[in-house]
Write a protein that holds these residues in place. Structure first.
Motif, PDB file in Angstrom:
ATOM      1  N   LEU A  50      32.521  44.533  60.259  1.00 18.61           N
ATOM      2  CA  LEU A  50      33.154  44.903  58.997  1.00 18.61           C
ATOM      3  C   LEU A  50      34.186  43.864  58.549  1.00 18.61           C
ATOM      4  O   LEU A  50      34.240  43.513  57.367  1.00 18.61           O
ATOM      5  N   ASP A  51      35.004  43.361  59.501  1.00 16.57           N
ATOM      6  CA  ASP A  51      36.014  42.376  59.095  1.00 16.57           C
ATOM      7  C   ASP A  51      35.362  41.111  58.554  1.00 16.57           C
ATOM      8  O   ASP A  51      35.807  40.532  57.566  1.00 16.57           O
ATOM      9  N   ASN A  52      34.254  40.686  59.183  1.00 16.89           N
ATOM     10  CA  ASN A  52      33.555  39.495  58.691  1.00 16.89           C
ATOM     11  C   ASN A  52      32.906  39.763  57.338  1.00 16.89           C
ATOM     12  O   ASN A  52      32.901  38.898  56.464  1.00 16.89           O
ATOM     13  N   THR A  53      32.360  40.976  57.157  1.00 13.78           N
ATOM     14  CA  THR A  53      31.717  41.324  55.883  1.00 13.78           C
ATOM     15  C   THR A  53      32.727  41.321  54.743  1.00 13.78           C
ATOM     16  O   THR A  53      32.452  40.820  53.649  1.00 13.78           O
ATOM     17  N   ALA A 102      40.990  35.477  52.204  1.00 10.23           N
ATOM     18  CA  ALA A 102      40.757  34.045  52.391  1.00 10.23           C
ATOM     19  C   ALA A 102      40.376  33.698  53.826  1.00 10.23           C
ATOM     20  O   ALA A 102      39.932  32.583  54.091  1.00 10.23           O
ATOM     21  N   SER A 103      40.549  34.637  54.754  1.00 11.50           N
ATOM     22  CA  SER A 103      40.236  34.348  56.150  1.00 11.50           C
ATOM     23  C   SER A 103      39.832  35.627  56.879  1.00 11.50           C
ATOM     24  O   SER A 103      40.087  36.735  56.401  1.00 11.50           O
ATOM     25  N   ARG A 104      39.224  35.472  58.046  1.00 12.18           N
ATOM     26  CA  ARG A 104      38.831  36.636  58.843  1.00 12.18           C
ATOM     27  C   ARG A 104      40.048  37.402  59.379  1.00 12.18           C
ATOM     28  O   ARG A 104      40.023  38.634  59.394  1.00 12.18           O
ATOM     29  N   ILE A 140      37.687  25.565  62.428  1.00 17.24           N
ATOM     30  CA  ILE A 140      37.089  26.878  62.640  1.00 17.24           C
ATOM     31  C   ILE A 140      38.060  28.029  62.387  1.00 17.24           C
ATOM     32  O   ILE A 140      37.643  29.169  62.280  1.00 17.24           O
ATOM     33  N   LEU A 141      39.366  27.742  62.280  1.00 19.67           N
ATOM     34  CA  LEU A 141      40.353  28.803  62.053  1.00 19.67           C
ATOM     35  C   LEU A 141      41.150  28.591  60.773  1.00 19.67           C
ATOM     36  O   LEU A 141      42.316  28.932  60.695  1.00 19.67           O
ATOM     37  N   GLY A 142      40.534  28.002  59.774  1.00 23.78           N
ATOM     38  CA  GLY A 142      41.256  27.792  58.525  1.00 23.78           C
ATOM     39  C   GLY A 142      40.656  26.644  57.747  1.00 23.78           C
ATOM     40  O   GLY A 142      39.548  26.203  58.007  1.00 23.78           O
ATOM     41  N   ASN A 143      41.431  26.127  56.793  1.00 27.33           N
ATOM     42  CA  ASN A 143      40.897  25.074  55.933  1.00 27.33           C
ATOM     43  C   ASN A 143      40.975  23.695  56.579  1.00 27.33           C
ATOM     44  O   ASN A 143      40.431  22.735  56.050  1.00 27.33           O
ATOM     45  N   THR A 154      35.945  31.719  66.219  1.00 28.58           N
ATOM     46  CA  THR A 154      35.497  31.800  64.822  1.00 28.58           C
ATOM     47  C   THR A 154      35.500  33.246  64.324  1.00 28.58           C
ATOM     48  O   THR A 154      35.997  33.542  63.236  1.00 28.58           O
ATOM     49  N   TYR A 155      34.945  34.161  65.130  1.00 25.20           N
ATOM     50  CA  TYR A 155      34.822  35.558  64.696  1.00 25.20           C
ATOM     51  C   TYR A 155      35.966  36.451  65.193  1.00 25.20           C
ATOM     52  O   TYR A 155      35.998  37.640  64.873  1.00 25.20           O
ATOM     53  N   GLY A 156      36.888  35.883  65.979  1.00 24.83           N
ATOM     54  CA  GLY A 156      38.078  36.622  66.388  1.00 24.83           C
ATOM     55  C   GLY A 156      37.848  37.679  67.446  1.00 24.83           C
ATOM     56  O   GLY A 156      38.461  38.752  67.393  1.00 24.83           O
ATOM     57  N   LEU A 157      36.961  37.407  68.407  1.00 23.20           N
ATOM     58  CA  LEU A 157      36.679  38.361  69.479  1.00 23.20           C
ATOM     59  C   LEU A 157      37.261  37.878  70.804  1.00 23.20           C
ATOM     60  O   LEU A 157      37.388  36.672  71.035  1.00 23.20           O
TER      61      LEU A 157
END
Length: 201
Positions: A95-98, A106-108, A19-22, A61-64
């Motif tokens: 916005l960061d996810n968009t 390559a990542s959020r 969930i935080l990378g490849n 996943t979304y960094g909150l």
């Protein structure tokens, strides 16, 4: 605001998915973190633990952080429709996810940095707030000076065509947030109904 800056593989091992990378190291060691690894006897997770785990997965996943995630959930409750689906739509509209979905990074976390460092504009205005909620019709682009900066644009990898709610023109270095995505179009493996049940207790 504080952000998780620890080992990404450790978090991936908790949830058993990258969930935080490849997740390239996940195959080598997919056991949950802890001193005894796979040998440790682990209890079957109860209802509350499963709900909490799903919320933590969405947050990572979304960094909150918790307060920001809770506010997003409360906003999803106020909207018409299914609360869980509204939550995913609001998280995807950040916005960061968009910027990440448009393929500019390559990542959020990289997308968050790009926004925070004032490389991105929304409708022609510089926007440095990663949590800004995009609205249908918003035009996202590189700042004019940043568009000519190869160190900024070199991370661009092209938009995935399956993200049909977004448009990106590589020639103009400009994209559009067309509409909020439908839940089935979002690839994240998050059981949002468990999050709704957790906050409904």
């Amino acid at each position: 605001m504080a952000r998780y800056t620890g080992p990404k593989t450790k978090i991936s091992r908790i949830f058993g998915e990258p969930i935080l990378g490849n997740g390239k190291w996940l195959g080598k060691n997919s056991n949950p973190p802890g001193q005894h690894g796979a040998a440790r006897k682990r209890k079957t997770l109860g209802e509350y633990a499963l709900q909490l785990r799903e919320k933590q997965k969405a947050k990572y996943t979304y960094g909150l952080l918790e307060r920001q995630f809770r506010k997003t959930f409360e906003e999803a409750q106020r909207l018409k429709g299914v609360t869980g689906e509204n939550l995913i739509k609001l998280l995807e509209a950040r916005l960061d996810n968009t910027v990440f979905r448009m393929g500019l990074t390559a990542s959020r976390p990289e997308a968050r940095q790009l926004v925070s460092h004032k490389h991105i504009t929304v409708n022609g205005e510089v926007m440095n707030v990663p949590s800004y909620s995009c609205k249908p019709g918003d035009v996202i682009a590189y700042k004019a000076k940043s568009a000519d900066n190869s160190s900024v644009t070199s991370k661009s990898r092209g938009k995935n065509p399956k993200f049909s709610w977004l448009d990106w023109n590589e020639g103009d270095k400009k994209g559009t947030f067309i509409t909020y995505p439908e839940r089935e179009s979002v690839p994240e493996n998050i059981k949002e109904q468990l999050i709704v049940e957790l906050y409904s207790k």
